[in-house]
Enzyme design. Structure first.
Site, PDB file in Angstrom:
ATOM      1  CD  GLU A 102      -2.773   0.963   2.607  1.00 16.28           C
ATOM      2  OE1 GLU A 102      -3.266  -0.151   2.856  1.00 16.28           O
ATOM      3  OE2 GLU A 102      -2.991   1.963   3.308  1.00 16.28           O
TER       4      GLU A 102
ATOM      5  CD  GLU B  79      -4.770   7.671   4.976  1.00 14.82           C
ATOM      6  OE1 GLU B  79      -5.961   7.995   4.832  1.00 14.82           O
ATOM      7  OE2 GLU B  79      -4.396   6.549   5.334  1.00 14.82           O
TER       8      GLU B  79
END
Ligand SMILES: *[C@@H]1O[C@H](CO)[C@@H](O)[C@H](O)[C@H]1NC(C)=O
Ligand SMILES: *[C@@H]1O[C@H](CO)[C@@H](O)[C@H](O)[C@H]1NC(C)=O
Ligand SMILES: *[C@@H]1O[C@H](CO)[C@@H](O)[C@H](O)[C@H]1NC(C)=O
Ligand SMILES: *[C@@H]1O[C@H](CO)[C@@H](O)[C@H](O)[C@H]1NC(C)=O
Ligand SMILES: *[C@@H]1O[C@H](CO)[C@@H](O)[C@H](O)[C@H]1NC(C)=O
Ligand SMILES: *[C@@H]1O[C@H](CO)[C@@H](O)[C@H](O)[C@H]1NC(C)=O
Ligand SMILES: *[C@@H]1O[C@H](CO)[C@@H](O)[C@H](O)[C@H]1NC(C)=O
Ligand SMILES: *[C@@H]1O[C@H](CO)[C@@H](O)[C@H](O)[C@H]1NC(C)=O
Ligand SMILES: *[C@@H]1O[C@H](CO)[C@@H](O)[C@H](O)[C@H]1NC(C)=O
Length: 366
Positions: A122, A126
């Site tokens: 991943e 964010e």
């Protein structure tokens, strides 16, 4: 009678969820060699979402609804439980992902850009709604969450009010995170536990918004998200104007040759990917047709069949839909309708020019 059938057809068209391509249950290739293959992007492509909605063959909405407006794809939290999310149906095996977006405001609200592989490699961006000065970058290898110490925050000017270009440049040797024209972070393969934690398997792209600060979440998550979400202060909107994706591998499909999760084990099937076929499909009438709203679809059928009743029903449907739009700004609906009107004119022009592929493009959907 014929036009009534057409109407029912159109109504069905608006009610049925469209389901393209293959579907599969999530499968971790580290546990089995029987997982379905990953469809490759196998090219580079720009997705402009400030004028057209995402092509559902290439982007799957996995939660909620994305609003397609002139500003871009809008991911909105209106109330508890909202977390609109979209995911590419294609994978890249190293490459570039640039997202031109504006994050959502709101304490506890998290806007995110995620590259994710089937074995849980991943790469993240964010954005915390309550933080107007920094963006978080992060990564995980093979779903290893024994520590959360890989996150690094970087300064960015006003991410909730200004569009910025957030780019990930990913090779087998390094991952770079770029904000506009500045490279802010580099991760080398060997610096991720000797490569063990280095994201290196085919990844798809997920964009979405969620309430990290929902009271049902763990204290740690709420604290990380910046506090509890005030659901009365919304709507909180993340806006994605453009997504550019480049796949450094040009193949048809990617699959895991063994259960190591090493990039050397990934097999590339030669050929034309489904994504390439879709991107290069003639975007004449059928492309316009796909980009049109359901209301416009009905209106087209109504006017094409010359039925006043159908036109009337189209207006009623339009108004019900408009009421459902609820909190959307009136001006925005107006802008959307103007765009639809322009497309309708173009569609009619092409129909008049003798291109009648509309019915076949509808048949394709059933
Ligand atoms: C799209 O997402 C839904 C919901 O997660 C899933 O059931 C479906 O298999 C996906 N379809 C494709 C083509 O990925
Ligand atoms: C993979 O297998 C291990 C061991 O059986 C198990 O603990 C783990 O949950 C499995 N992971 C997935 C994603 O199925
Ligand atoms: C893909 O990349 C090539 C070469 O870098 C470039 O010429 C082309 O414009 C790109 N296409 C898109 C759709 O961005
Ligand atoms: C959409 O955004 C791109 C940049 O991402 C811009 O070049 C283009 O003019 C925009 N189109 C509209 C219709 O606003
Ligand atoms: C935003 O994040 C940075 C980095 O973690 C932190 O230093 C700053 O205090 C945060 N600002 C707010 C308002 O939470
Ligand atoms: C998981 O990551 C940690 C470092 O964050 C590392 O020490 C550990 O060896 C990793 N575990 C595996 C199974 O790779
Ligand atoms: C986004 O940033 C990357 C890295 O600086 C750059 O290569 C790319 O051209 C930018 N994209 C746009 C649309 O400005
Ligand atoms: C979470 O935080 C609240 C308020 O600070 C506290 O009352 C509660 O005990 C905490 N729960 C856990 C599981 O730490
Ligand atoms: C796939 O294509 C690459 C590059 O075009 C070539 O080197 C390779 O031999 C091909 N593999 C197969 C199995 O056809």
């Amino acid at each position: 009678m014929a036009s009534f059938t057409l109407f029912l057809f159109a109504l069905l068209f608006t009610l049925l969820p469209t389901a393209f391509g293959q579907t599969w249950t999530s499968c971790n290739p580290l546990n089995t060699t029987n997982c379905p293959v990953d469809n490759a992007l196998g090219t580079n492509a720009t997705f402009n979402w400030n004028g057209t909605m995402a092509d559902s063959k290439l982007w799957n909405t996995t939660a909620g609804t994305v609003q397609w407006t002139e500003h871009g794809g809008e991911f909105i939290i209106n109330g508890r439980g909202d977390s609109p999310t979209i995911q590419s149906t294609f994978y890249i095996f190293f490459g570039v992902v640039s997202v031109i977006m504006k994050a959502a405001t709101g304490q506890g609200v998290v806007s995110s850009i995620v590259l994710e592989s089937d074995d849980l490699d991943e790469v993240d961006w964010e954005f915390l709604g309550g933080n107007q000065t920094h963006v978080e970058t992060n990564y995980f290898g093979k779903g290893n969450t024994t520590s959360y110490d890989r996150a690094i925050y970087y300064p960015v000017a006003n991410p909730q009010n200004e569009f910025h270009n957030y780019t990930v440049h990913w090779t087998s040797a390094t991952i770079e995170w770029w904000i506009d024209d500045n490279m802010v972070r580099t991760l080398k393969y060997e610096d991720a536990v000797g490569g063990k934690n280095f994201p290196q398997t085919p990844m798809n792209i997920r964009l979405g918004i969620w309430a990290g600060g929902d009271k049902a979440n763990s204290n740690g998550t709420i604290e990380w998200a910046g506090g509890l979400v005030d659901y009365h202060g919304g709507p909180y909107t993340m806006t994605v104007q453009e997504v550019y994706v480049q796949d450094f591998t040009s193949g048809k499909e990617y699959s895991y040759g063994d259960e190591t999760g090493d990039f050397q084990s990934i097999k590339v099937t030669n050929g034309t990917s489904k994504a390439v076929a879709e991107i290069s499909a003639p975007h004449g009438v059928s492309g316009h047709w796909k980009a049109l709203s359901n209301t416009a679809h009905i209106a087209i059928i109504a006017s094409a069949s010359g039925s006043a009743l159908l036109a009337f029903l189209a207006i009623i449907f339009c108004c019900i839909k408009q009421r459902r739009a609820g909190r959307r700004e009136f001006a925005e609906i107006e802008a959307q309708r103007e765009k639809e009107a322009a497309e309708l004119v173009e569609y009619k022009r092409q129909m008049a020019a003798g291109n009648f592929s509309q019915s076949s493009s509808m048949n394709n959907r059933f």
